[in-house]
Motif scaffolding. Structure first.
Motif, PDB file in Angstrom:
ATOM      1  N   VAL A   1      51.608  12.598 -26.506  1.00 30.22           N
ATOM      2  CA  VAL A   1      51.095  13.861 -25.960  1.00 30.22           C
ATOM      3  C   VAL A   1      49.943  13.593 -24.996  1.00 30.22           C
ATOM      4  N   LEU A   2      49.016  12.692 -25.371  1.00 30.43           N
ATOM      5  CA  LEU A   2      47.882  12.382 -24.503  1.00 30.43           C
ATOM      6  C   LEU A   2      48.344  11.786 -23.175  1.00 30.43           C
ATOM      7  N   VAL A   3      49.284  10.833 -23.239  1.00 28.70           N
ATOM      8  CA  VAL A   3      49.802  10.232 -22.010  1.00 28.70           C
ATOM      9  C   VAL A   3      50.502  11.284 -21.156  1.00 28.70           C
ATOM     10  N   SER A   4      51.248  12.165 -21.793  1.00 29.63           N
ATOM     11  CA  SER A   4      51.955  13.224 -21.069  1.00 29.63           C
ATOM     12  C   SER A   4      50.977  14.119 -20.321  1.00 29.63           C
ATOM     13  N   TYR A   5      49.893  14.491 -20.990  1.00 27.57           N
ATOM     14  CA  TYR A   5      48.945  15.388 -20.343  1.00 27.57           C
ATOM     15  C   TYR A   5      48.078  14.690 -19.312  1.00 27.57           C
ATOM     16  N   LEU A   6      47.916  13.384 -19.411  1.00 25.69           N
ATOM     17  CA  LEU A   6      47.269  12.641 -18.332  1.00 25.69           C
ATOM     18  C   LEU A   6      48.134  12.675 -17.073  1.00 25.69           C
ATOM     19  N   CYS A   7      49.449  12.492 -17.274  1.00 24.58           N
ATOM     20  CA  CYS A   7      50.374  12.581 -16.132  1.00 24.58           C
ATOM     21  C   CYS A   7      50.350  13.988 -15.524  1.00 24.58           C
ATOM     22  N   ILE A   8      50.318  14.984 -16.386  1.00 32.34           N
ATOM     23  CA  ILE A   8      50.272  16.370 -15.904  1.00 32.34           C
ATOM     24  C   ILE A   8      48.976  16.634 -15.141  1.00 32.34           C
ATOM     25  N   LEU A   9      47.852  16.134 -15.677  1.00 37.14           N
ATOM     26  CA  LEU A   9      46.563  16.352 -15.028  1.00 37.14           C
ATOM     27  C   LEU A   9      46.534  15.717 -13.641  1.00 37.14           C
ATOM     28  N   VAL A  10      47.047  14.492 -13.532  1.00 35.08           N
ATOM     29  CA  VAL A  10      47.085  13.827 -12.230  1.00 35.08           C
ATOM     30  C   VAL A  10      47.927  14.625 -11.245  1.00 35.08           C
ATOM     31  N   THR A  11      49.075  15.119 -11.706  1.00 34.08           N
ATOM     32  CA  THR A  11      49.948  15.907 -10.833  1.00 34.08           C
ATOM     33  C   THR A  11      49.284  17.213 -10.408  1.00 34.08           C
ATOM     34  N   ILE A  12      48.620  17.874 -11.341  1.00 33.83           N
ATOM     35  CA  ILE A  12      47.966  19.147 -11.033  1.00 33.83           C
ATOM     36  C   ILE A  12      46.845  18.957 -10.009  1.00 33.83           C
ATOM     37  N   LEU A  13      46.062  17.897 -10.180  1.00 37.14           N
ATOM     38  CA  LEU A  13      44.948  17.659  -9.255  1.00 37.14           C
ATOM     39  C   LEU A  13      45.441  17.339  -7.846  1.00 37.14           C
ATOM     40  N   ARG A  14      46.668  16.890  -7.722  1.00 41.45           N
ATOM     41  CA  ARG A  14      47.225  16.594  -6.401  1.00 41.45           C
ATOM     42  C   ARG A  14      47.834  17.818  -5.725  1.00 41.45           C
ATOM     43  N   MET A  15      47.944  18.925  -6.463  1.00 39.55           N
ATOM     44  CA  MET A  15      48.533  20.124  -5.870  1.00 39.55           C
ATOM     45  C   MET A  15      47.591  20.712  -4.832  1.00 39.55           C
ATOM     46  N   PRO A  16      48.108  21.095  -3.661  1.00 37.31           N
ATOM     47  CA  PRO A  16      47.220  21.570  -2.595  1.00 37.31           C
ATOM     48  C   PRO A  16      46.678  22.969  -2.821  1.00 37.31           C
ATOM     49  N   LEU A  17      47.410  23.832  -3.511  1.00 36.05           N
ATOM     50  CA  LEU A  17      47.018  25.225  -3.653  1.00 36.05           C
ATOM     51  C   LEU A  17      46.378  25.477  -5.016  1.00 36.05           C
ATOM     52  N   ALA A  18      45.270  26.241  -5.000  1.00 33.58           N
ATOM     53  CA  ALA A  18      44.587  26.576  -6.252  1.00 33.58           C
ATOM     54  C   ALA A  18      45.469  27.430  -7.150  1.00 33.58           C
ATOM     55  N   THR A  19      46.293  28.309  -6.562  1.00 35.12           N
ATOM     56  CA  THR A  19      47.179  29.151  -7.370  1.00 35.12           C
ATOM     57  C   THR A  19      48.211  28.317  -8.106  1.00 35.12           C
ATOM     58  N   SER A  20      48.714  27.284  -7.457  1.00 30.51           N
ATOM     59  CA  SER A  20      49.684  26.389  -8.109  1.00 30.51           C
ATOM     60  C   SER A  20      49.033  25.648  -9.261  1.00 30.51           C
ATOM     61  N   ARG A  21      47.791  25.221  -9.056  1.00 30.23           N
ATOM     62  CA  ARG A  21      47.090  24.507 -10.132  1.00 30.23           C
ATOM     63  C   ARG A  21      46.844  25.417 -11.324  1.00 30.23           C
ATOM     64  N   ARG A  22      46.440  26.670 -11.044  1.00 33.40           N
ATOM     65  CA  ARG A  22      46.199  27.609 -12.145  1.00 33.40           C
ATOM     66  C   ARG A  22      47.479  27.887 -12.912  1.00 33.40           C
ATOM     67  N   LYS A  23      48.593  28.042 -12.213  1.00 32.03           N
ATOM     68  CA  LYS A  23      49.870  28.306 -12.882  1.00 32.03           C
ATOM     69  C   LYS A  23      50.285  27.136 -13.755  1.00 32.03           C
ATOM     70  N   ALA A  24      50.106  25.921 -13.241  1.00 28.66           N
ATOM     71  CA  ALA A  24      50.467  24.737 -14.024  1.00 28.66           C
ATOM     72  C   ALA A  24      49.590  24.606 -15.259  1.00 28.66           C
ATOM     73  N   PHE A  25      48.279  24.856 -15.109  1.00 24.83           N
ATOM     74  CA  PHE A  25      47.381  24.804 -16.265  1.00 24.83           C
ATOM     75  C   PHE A  25      47.762  25.852 -17.305  1.00 24.83           C
ATOM     76  N   SER A  26      48.120  27.052 -16.850  1.00 23.40           N
ATOM     77  CA  SER A  26      48.425  28.132 -17.785  1.00 23.40           C
ATOM     78  C   SER A  26      49.683  27.848 -18.584  1.00 23.40           C
TER      79      SER A  26
END
Length: 311
Positions: A208-233
């Motif tokens: 789970v920790l490794v999975s969410y590290l991968c998710i965090l890296v992907t989210i931080l690379r997203m250009p739009l703040a709305t996309s990042r918020r949707k992914a976090f939610s």
């Protein structure tokens, strides 16, 4: 104390406050049944929720329903009785079921984390990575994984000897209180408990920790703040459930052999086996607009089933 053939255990954790505890556990049990049954029904009946994420959520709700049904009726009966007791066979069966469900939920939460990785990191390949048959096979594997783990611990517990009068400082049967009540050598049981916790508990948690590290890296690379918020939610509810479950499970099954009072043991186990199944559907429903929408559609339609099959 005499080492005799014990056929029954006396549960000692209901010395005071029985009416209050009965009302409290009954309220928690009803809330658990209502919340998890609602999620299970909308996942099965609403075609818009026929996706891998909600398939796994349906299995999680089923696990939580089983958790509560294995423990809370026994707790309610103990709160009403003058002296709470359970047979040796009933105690072993309850411990088997609890370990089974705990192991299955560990694996299922790790599987749900992998689903979130596929959804966030590989959205265009999501359908091909997790087709319906693969999802069903993976969910079934989680149930089998938990059963194998619990079978080992229950077989070892069945070989223990208990001294009369047999008492458990607990409100229901589980492996740790059984080991505390045994008169024979419990070192093989405790070794198995700690070794299996690495594979059944720690390994899924690390996944789970490794999975969410991968998710965090992907989210931080997203250009739009709305996309990042949707992914976090979409991930926040699962991450909260994972944290709550694994912390409570670790305290329940990897507690030190000394230094814990019976009251602390009971509180930790009640959080793990009784409170967590009630909180899971609440966390998911509060953080998920699709679940709320499906519930509203089900209420408007009077619970009429939608077309079968996964979308």
């Amino acid at each position: 104390m005499n080492q005799t053939q014990v056929t029954e255990f006396v549960l000692l954790s209901f010395s005071r406050g029985r009416p209050f505890l009965f009302a409290l556990f009954l309220a928690v049990y009803l809330a658990t049944l209502l919340g998890n049954s609602a999620i299970l029904c909308v996942v099965c009946l609403d075609p818009q929720l026929h996706s891998p994420m909600y398939l796994f959520l349906g299995h999680l709700s089923c696990l939580d329903l089983c958790y509560s049904s294995v423990t809370v009726p026994q707790v309610l009966a103990g709160a009403r009785a003058a002296q709470a007791s359970i047979s040796l066979r009933g105690c072993l069966a309850q411990a088997l079921a609890l370990m089974w469900l705990a192991g299955a939920e560990c694996a299922l939460l790790a599987l749900m984390a992998c689903d979130r990785v596929a959804a966030v990191c590989q959205p265009l390949r999501y359908g091909r990575l997790l087709p319906p048959r693969r999802c069903l096979a993976a969910a079934a594997g989680c149930w089998l994984w938990g059963l194998l783990d619990s079978a080992l611990h229950t077989a070892l517990a069945a070989r223990l000897s208990f001294c009369a009068p047999a008492r458990l400082q607990h409100i229901f049967c589980d492996v740790p209180p059984l080991l505390a009540a045994a008169c024979s050598d419990t070192r093989p049981n405790r070794l198995a408990l700690h070794v299996c916790s690495v594979f059944v508990g720690l390994a899924p948690f690390l996944l789970v920790l490794v999975s969410y590290l991968c998710i965090l890296v992907t989210i931080l690379r997203m250009p739009l703040a709305t996309s990042r918020r949707k992914a976090f939610s979409t991930c926040s509810a699962h991450l909260l459930v994972v944290t709550l479950f694994f912390v409570a499970a670790n305290l329940n099954y990897n507690r030190p052999s000394s230094g814990y009072s019976p009251a602390a043991d009971t509180l930790v186990s009640a959080l793990f086996c009784i409170a967590t199944p009630m909180l899971n559907p609440l966390i998911y429903s509060l953080r998920n607009r699709q679940v709320w929408g499906a519930l509203r559609r089900a209420l408007r339609a009077g619970g009429a089933p939608g077309p079968a099959g996964l979308a």
